[in-house]
Design an enzyme around this catalytic site. Sequence first.
Site, PDB file in Angstrom:
ATOM      1  N   GLY A  21       0.821  -1.218   0.000  1.00 29.75           N
ATOM      2  CA  GLY A  21       0.000   0.000   0.000  1.00 29.75           C
ATOM      3  C   GLY A  21       0.841   1.248   0.000  1.00 29.75           C
ATOM      4  O   GLY A  21       2.055   1.198  -0.234  1.00 29.75           O
ATOM      5  N   ASN A  22       0.202   2.381   0.232  1.00 26.56           N
ATOM      6  CA  ASN A  22       0.938   3.645   0.314  1.00 26.56           C
ATOM      7  C   ASN A  22       0.316   4.520   1.404  1.00 26.56           C
ATOM      8  O   ASN A  22      -0.670   4.149   2.020  1.00 26.56           O
ATOM      9  CB  ASN A  22       0.956   4.345  -1.047  1.00 26.56           C
ATOM     10  CG  ASN A  22      -0.431   4.652  -1.547  1.00 26.56           C
ATOM     11  OD1 ASN A  22      -1.154   5.453  -0.964  1.00 26.56           O
ATOM     12  ND2 ASN A  22      -0.836   3.980  -2.630  1.00 26.56           N
ATOM     13  N   ARG A  23       0.924   5.695   1.626  1.00 24.84           N
ATOM     14  CA  ARG A  23       0.529   6.524   2.778  1.00 24.84           C
ATOM     15  C   ARG A  23      -0.628   7.475   2.501  1.00 24.84           C
ATOM     16  O   ARG A  23      -0.953   8.316   3.325  1.00 24.84           O
ATOM     17  CB  ARG A  23       1.727   7.363   3.235  1.00 24.84           C
ATOM     18  CG  ARG A  23       2.863   6.562   3.794  1.00 24.84           C
ATOM     19  CD  ARG A  23       3.956   7.497   4.296  1.00 24.84           C
ATOM     20  NE  ARG A  23       5.177   6.784   4.584  1.00 24.84           N
ATOM     21  CZ  ARG A  23       5.424   6.156   5.723  1.00 24.84           C
ATOM     22  NH1 ARG A  23       4.529   6.166   6.680  1.00 24.84           N
ATOM     23  NH2 ARG A  23       6.556   5.522   5.903  1.00 24.84           N
TER      24      ARG A  23
END
Length: 412
Positions: free
Chosen positions: A217-219
């Site tokens: 995933g990412n932030r």
Amino acid sequence: MKTPRTIVVGITGGIAAYKAVNIVRAFVLNGDSVHVIATAAALRFIGKPTLEAISRNPVHTDLYEGVAEVRHVAIGQGADLIVVAPATANSIAKLAVGLADDLLGNTILASRAPLVIAPAMHTEMWTNPATVANVAVLRSRGVTIVGPGVGRLTGTDSGTGRMEEPETIVAVALAVLDRTSPAGEAAASVLHDLTGRRVLISAGGTREPLDPVRFLGNRSSGRQGVALAQAALARGAVVTLVAANLEVPVPTSITTVMVTSALEMQEAMTTAASAADVIIMAAAVADYRPTAVQHGKIKKEEAGDTLTLELVKNPDILAGLSATSRPGQVIIGFAAETEADADRLLNLGREKISRKGCDFLVVNRVGYVDGETVGFGTERNTVTVLDRHGVIVNEAAGSKMSVANCILDLIG
Ligand code: CTP
């Protein structure tokens, strides 16, 4: 330091009046000056001392108090914004015909400030032709209606009529306030510059599954995309949000399609794209996904000391939407870049917009700067908007809501 604006919060007699405390508090914490006018019926649901303590100002109800200072006119004249929450079916009917039989009615009639109302009532009352007609009258006069939402009502029943969540009402109200000159006469026309425009927005960050319990995933929190959706809604647009793994709530009045991965987002965006006048790809889409998703949990005993993942490229959703856009459709992309040098950052943006083929690109710096997170997951943002020729057409720094309005100005 910003100059405090004066917000009048009108509270009418519905059970949702207890939630108005959170609205008042949010405006106060935002640095605005809040004056509460509660109707006599509202004070049967919520205590005056609570409202006075939270708003830090006296709470007025009675038309015949403060007559010497002409209070029934003075409060309305001094307001930059009036928010009525909850607005009952009765108070909406009174507003529609311009009745002034109490302090709130007088204040609203005596004011040129924009008006935002958050209806709250049972479904039968909301769908009653009388209420439908009254709401239509208010909308036609430029009143912003937030909600109502769908969900559990006061009794055991559920349906449309629940007051919209306080944070949504506050977000829409502040968007309306940001868009208007103090109590300006031009407010109503400026506010609804996107009336009827169909705006499709992606928000959040995609998650690419590795196995049943893990993902890449990412932030991204989705804050900027949700702010865009709220701001577009406040400006009269019909909004569809394709939401991936958001950390922030979405107003129930926004049609939302929930997705998880890049492939799901691609499907949702392509399906909705043909009906959209404007498409904004604010989501952080994973460029790669695991080639194969393991059916069972990856076990370290089997994987050993090192684990190599094979990834395959995801489709570029923005480039695909741009390539198949129809005449007149406006497509806006984002460029999340970690480059610190301003000139190099813009050049990366220029290269990106020529690769993507969209109409505008919102370039924003993300990552860690001087030990602080910027862009992703934060309340504020700093952006530069490029057109398809790489020319700077807008710049903004501030809350994600004000950045959203700056982006929407391109299409307004
Ligand atoms: N985007 C997309 N599909 C992808 C990747 C990105 O639609 N598979 C969109 C994003 O929503 C954003 C824009 O493309 O609007 C730019 O995303 P960004 O992550 O900044 O760029 P990338 O395309 O990933 O390019 P690079 O890896 O070179 O930064």
